[in-house]
Design an enzyme around this catalytic site. Structure first.
Site, PDB file in Angstrom:
ATOM      1  N   CYS A 136      31.624 135.039  33.266  1.00 29.35           N
ATOM      2  CA  CYS A 136      31.187 135.894  34.376  1.00 29.35           C
ATOM      3  C   CYS A 136      30.912 135.032  35.608  1.00 29.35           C
ATOM      4  O   CYS A 136      30.137 134.074  35.558  1.00 29.35           O
ATOM      5  CB  CYS A 136      29.935 136.662  33.980  1.00 29.35           C
ATOM      6  SG  CYS A 136      29.134 137.475  35.369  1.00 29.35           S
TER       7      CYS A 136
ATOM      8  N   CYS B  30      27.177 134.679  36.855  1.00 30.41           N
ATOM      9  CA  CYS B  30      26.160 134.012  36.039  1.00 30.41           C
ATOM     10  C   CYS B  30      25.771 132.663  36.632  1.00 30.41           C
ATOM     11  O   CYS B  30      26.580 131.988  37.271  1.00 30.41           O
ATOM     12  CB  CYS B  30      26.682 133.807  34.613  1.00 30.41           C
ATOM     13  SG  CYS B  30      26.440 135.252  33.562  1.00 30.41           S
TER      14      CYS B  30
ATOM     15  N   HIS C   9      22.736 137.345  33.097  1.00 23.06           N
ATOM     16  CA  HIS C   9      23.722 138.408  32.947  1.00 23.06           C
ATOM     17  C   HIS C   9      23.133 139.692  32.364  1.00 23.06           C
ATOM     18  O   HIS C   9      23.442 140.792  32.804  1.00 23.06           O
ATOM     19  CB  HIS C   9      24.847 137.897  32.036  1.00 23.06           C
ATOM     20  CG  HIS C   9      26.055 138.772  32.031  1.00 23.06           C
ATOM     21  ND1 HIS C   9      27.064 138.625  32.957  1.00 23.06           N
ATOM     22  CD2 HIS C   9      26.401 139.807  31.228  1.00 23.06           C
ATOM     23  CE1 HIS C   9      27.993 139.539  32.715  1.00 23.06           C
ATOM     24  NE2 HIS C   9      27.623 140.267  31.673  1.00 23.06           N
TER      25      HIS C   9
ATOM     26  N   HIS D  38      27.495 142.098  35.092  1.00 22.76           N
ATOM     27  CA  HIS D  38      26.315 141.366  35.569  1.00 22.76           C
ATOM     28  C   HIS D  38      25.610 142.201  36.643  1.00 22.76           C
ATOM     29  O   HIS D  38      26.239 142.685  37.570  1.00 22.76           O
ATOM     30  CB  HIS D  38      26.773 140.031  36.150  1.00 22.76           C
ATOM     31  CG  HIS D  38      25.668 139.075  36.405  1.00 22.76           C
ATOM     32  ND1 HIS D  38      25.610 137.837  35.808  1.00 22.76           N
ATOM     33  CD2 HIS D  38      24.562 139.156  37.186  1.00 22.76           C
ATOM     34  CE1 HIS D  38      24.514 137.201  36.216  1.00 22.76           C
ATOM     35  NE2 HIS D  38      23.867 137.996  37.054  1.00 22.76           N
TER      36      HIS D  38
ATOM     37  N   HIS E 217      24.140 143.745  39.685  1.00 28.27           N
ATOM     38  CA  HIS E 217      24.334 143.450  41.110  1.00 28.27           C
ATOM     39  C   HIS E 217      24.325 144.727  41.935  1.00 28.27           C
ATOM     40  O   HIS E 217      24.503 145.820  41.408  1.00 28.27           O
ATOM     41  CB  HIS E 217      25.657 142.704  41.329  1.00 28.27           C
ATOM     42  CG  HIS E 217      26.878 143.536  41.043  1.00 28.27           C
ATOM     43  ND1 HIS E 217      27.339 143.797  39.766  1.00 28.27           N
ATOM     44  CD2 HIS E 217      27.740 144.187  41.872  1.00 28.27           C
ATOM     45  CE1 HIS E 217      28.424 144.545  39.824  1.00 28.27           C
ATOM     46  NE2 HIS E 217      28.688 144.809  41.086  1.00 28.27           N
TER      47      HIS E 217
HETATM   48 ZN   LIG Z   1      26.992 137.212  34.448  1.00 32.25          ZN
END
Ligand SMILES: [Zn+2]
Ligand SMILES: [Zn+2]
Length: 324
Positions: free
Chosen positions: A39, A42, A115, A166, A168
């Protein structure tokens, strides 16, 4: 039995069709991405994104350099790698007035280096911090040349349009005020009293109240477009997040977390969008709308802009309060 319900003050409608209703099942909503391998949001993978426009770390705001990334951050704001709009677009030379330059800014706000973090698990301090970042970034972009509106929203889960698991939020700054908001502002200007203040008064002791604190209410709107839609409204009239004190931001963060926690406890594998609605016009009343992604807009919705909602908001509130 179904009901056609009109919006509180706009000429908009939804159909509450409870016979079609059932509580969302895992099969309907499953798909929140949880894999963290590779990811780019991360911690440790900072060099796999463009340099951050702002890195919040231990109370300071830093910036990445080219080839040099800030580590150990709390919140990281980066240009979207596939931006909808960009400040670097070329001037459009077409005489066609319908074609505008795709000017704007598209930023991703990575809310945590971890994450698996979810807003419903954030501490009071982390929620306050995120709300402060929202205020900062909105104020930063609204002051940029050519920006007329800053859209701030969060998508969680593939079904809600998130391409990465993740946690956001996103911000898109655009060179005009969206017509839907202009329409709302015009409707509000024609009224004696702020219709959102009226909604707060009306819903604060109704069967559509989910929770409240000293500054905000969370309600399931009478005209909910989708099952479990929630609105967060400040009790005091405020038009824009730039007018929020830190005390108010803390209160907002707690209310937002509380709303999401209730949804998370009620809807398996919750996917949702929330959107901040605000305007420069003092008459506008700041609000956040949360829409779980349990249904999709299909032909009828696209044909009429009338949404069919299978769970009446009054029943949604019962389910949400059952989970206390
Ligand atoms: Zn992540
Ligand atoms: Zn108001």
């Amino acid at each position: 039995m179904s009901e056609i319900r009109k919006h509180y003050f706009l000429d908009e409608y939804c159909i509450i069709a409870s016979d079609r209703g059932k509580r969302p099942s895992a099969a309907e909503a499953r798909d929140v991405g949880r894999a963290s391998s590779g990811c780019v949001f991360c911690q440790g993978n900072e060099d796999r994104t463009p340099p951050a426009t702002a890195v919040y770390k231990g109370g300071e705001i830093l910036r990445d350099g080219e080839g040099q990334r800030v580590s150990g951050w709390d919140v990281r704001c980066i240009p979207n790698m596939f931006p909808a709009l960009s400040p670097d677009t070329e001037e459009v030379s077409s005489p066609d007035p319908e074609i505008m330059q795709g000017y704007g800014f598209h930023e991703v706000i990575v809310e945590s280096p971890r994450h698996e973090d979810r807003l419903n698990l954030f501490s009071d301090e982390k929620m306050l911090f995120l709300m402060q970042v929202y205020r900062d970034r909105v104020m930063y972009y609204r002051s940029r040349d050519g920006v007329r509106y800053v859209s701030l929203f969060k998508n969680l889960g593939k079904k809600a349009g998130a391409s990465l698991g993740h946690t956001h939020s996103q911000l898109i700054a655009i060179p005009f005020v969206p017509p839907s908001l202009q329409k709302e502002i015009r409707a509000i200007e024609g009224l004696d009293k702020c219709p959102y203040c009226v909604i707060v008064e009306k819903e604060i002791d109704s069967q559509r109240l989910v929770c409240r604190n000293q500054d905000f209410v969370v309600i399931a709107p009478f005209c909910s477009k989708v099952p479990y839609e929630l609105w967060i409204l400040p009790l005091e009239h405020v038009n824009h997040i730039s007018g929020f004190s830190d005390r108010l931001l803390l209160s907002l963060g707690k209310c937002l977390r509380s709303a999401i926690s209730r949804l998370d406890a009620t809807i398996p594998e919750l996917a949702y969008n929330y959107m901040i609605f605000q305007a420069e016009e003092p008459d506008y009343h700041f609000n956040i709308r949360i829409q779980p992604a349990t249904s999709i807009a299909a032909g009828f919705e696209k044909n009429t802009d009338i949404h069919i909602n299978s769970i009446p908001p009054e029943l949604a509130v019962k389910h949400l309060l059952d989970r206390e």
